[in-house]
Write a protein that holds these residues in place. Structure first.
Motif, mmCIF file in Angstrom:
data_model
loop_
_atom_site.group_PDB
_atom_site.id
_atom_site.type_symbol
_atom_site.label_atom_id
_atom_site.label_comp_id
_atom_site.label_asym_id
_atom_site.label_seq_id
_atom_site.Cartn_x
_atom_site.Cartn_y
_atom_site.Cartn_z
ATOM 1 N N CYS A 103 -14.741 -24.483 -67.507
ATOM 2 C CA CYS A 103 -14.864 -24.360 -66.052
ATOM 3 C C CYS A 103 -15.903 -23.303 -65.701
ATOM 4 C CB CYS A 103 -13.508 -23.997 -65.434
ATOM 5 S SG CYS A 103 -12.308 -25.343 -65.437
ATOM 6 N N SER A 125 -19.340 -24.241 -63.780
ATOM 7 C CA SER A 125 -19.469 -23.681 -62.430
ATOM 8 C C SER A 125 -20.638 -22.707 -62.344
ATOM 9 C CB SER A 125 -18.170 -22.994 -62.007
ATOM 10 O OG SER A 125 -17.836 -21.946 -62.902
ATOM 11 N N ALA A 174 -23.846 -24.794 -62.409
ATOM 12 C CA ALA A 174 -24.003 -25.506 -61.133
ATOM 13 C C ALA A 174 -24.403 -24.555 -60.016
ATOM 14 C CB ALA A 174 -22.690 -26.218 -60.775
ATOM 15 N N LEU A 175 -23.803 -23.379 -59.981
ATOM 16 C CA LEU A 175 -24.147 -22.395 -58.950
ATOM 17 C C LEU A 175 -25.598 -21.935 -59.085
ATOM 18 C CD1 LEU A 175 -23.159 -20.727 -56.564
ATOM 19 C CD2 LEU A 175 -22.336 -18.998 -58.179
#
Length: 353
Positions: A321, A325, A328-329
């Motif tokens: 995760c 994440s 992606a951020l």
């Protein structure tokens, strides 16, 4: 046949282009693993090893290999190449480390006791400020890190580019024995050995350019032998997580070397394929490399404070995760900045956007 035409014909250019984002993703895999306190989570370590370390530790050596290959592949003069690296390497290096140093100073002015490597910034002199950009005041046998830790790669790469004439003549007259000697030196160091590793992989990439050999052509001639070696090295390397495998460090380092060539082979097949978002991922690679590290520190801190005592499988899920994440951020923030202030973004990423 002209070497540059042969290289283009065998798609090494597209292979290298394809490798850009996967290698950055591998670095995120590594740093997310390093941010987690895995003490007492042996099963988590076993499951995450193929990703966080086997692949994760491949990223930077592969970038050195690519940098060495492209530096000597270019037909520009030495001074033209150095001038180009001022824009692509030195300016981002000074900017981002300077930004972090400025943040330290502002926090200190607000009354926070800011310490860097055990020394208060209040006691810094000119040399301390200079070393903050180089190794934060700790040489650590060549393994010292600048304020933005992942930028040790850029620091070492800049030095290698300046010293490239020495590398050229070493390879020109000693041929593969120059690279073999560096490989032996690297394996004689039982710790990180960043200097030896940087010089080895940069010189390995340089060897193929200087000797006008296409690594993809060489690999394809011995594809079955190479794949067998790669698979055996991977299995033995991973097996050390379960049993005490003799000479595990050397097997792991051989695996990193073989991983680079495996990625080149994969890239030679996938490099020309387009998929949704590929251009965004490729162009955001340097931005991800620059901004992901502070996020991994926050990720590890949150995991340690609020999710201590979780099961190994839960930690494995949290790890992925975090990886997804954070990546992606980084990509999302790059896309926003590229739309709002493309010139500034281009400047701070070395004219790569």
């Amino acid at each position: 046949m002209n070497f540059q035409k042969e290289v283009n014909r065998c798609t090494i250019s597209s292979a290298i282009s394809w490798m850009r984002f996967p290698l950055i993703f591998m670095i995120v895999l590594l740093h997310c693993y390093c941010a987690i306190d895995a003490h007492g989570h042996h099963c988590f370590f076993q499951w995450v090893y193929p990703f966080g370390l086997f692949l994760g530790e491949t990223g930077v050596p592969a970038f050195f290999f690519i940098s060495g290959f492209l530096f000597f592949y270019s037909s520009k003069s030495y001074f033209q190449k150095i001038k180009s690296r001022v824009h692509t390497l030195l300016i981002p290096y000074v900017f981002w480390n300077g930004l972090i140093l400025l943040a330290y100073l502002l926090l200190w002015l607000k009354g926070n006791p800011m310490m860097i490597m055990g020394k208060s910034i209040a006691d810094y002199d000119f040399v301390d400020y200079l070393r903050a950009f180089i190794d934060r005041g700790s040489w650590d046998a060549g393994n010292g890190l600048p304020l933005l830790c992942p930028y040790w790669y850029i620091r070492n790469l800049m030095v290698l580019c300046v010293l490239s004439p020495i590398i050229y003549y070493g390879i020109r007259y000693l041929k593969c024995f120059f690279v073999i000697a560096l490989f032996v030196w690297w394996n004689s160091i039982p710790y990180n050995g960043m200097i030896a590793s940087s010089l080895l992989f940069f010189s390995l990439g340089a060897y193929f350019s200087i000797e006008q050999k296409n690594p993809i052509n060489v690999l394809r001639k011995y594809i079955i032998v190479f794949f067998s070696l790669w698979l055996a090295a991977f299995l033995i390397d991973w097996a050390h997580c379960f049993w005490n495998v003799p000479y595990a460090l050397y097997v792991h380092r051989i695996s990193l070397l073989l991983n680079i060539f495996m990625l080149l082979l994969i890239g030679s097949y996938l490099g020309k394929k387009q998929y949704p978002g590929r251009q965004l991922l490729d162009s955001s690679a340097f931005w991800i490399y620059t901004v992901h590290y502070p996020m991994t520190i926050v990720f590890g801190t949150v995991l340690a404070r609020h999710f201590s005592g979780i099961a190994d499988w839960q930690m494995f899920v949290f790890y992925w995760c975090g990886v997804v994440s954070i990546t992606a951020l980084c990509v999302f923030s790059y896309a926003i900045l590229h739309r709002l202030c493309p010139k500034i973004l281009s400047f701070v990423t070395g004219n790569r956007s």
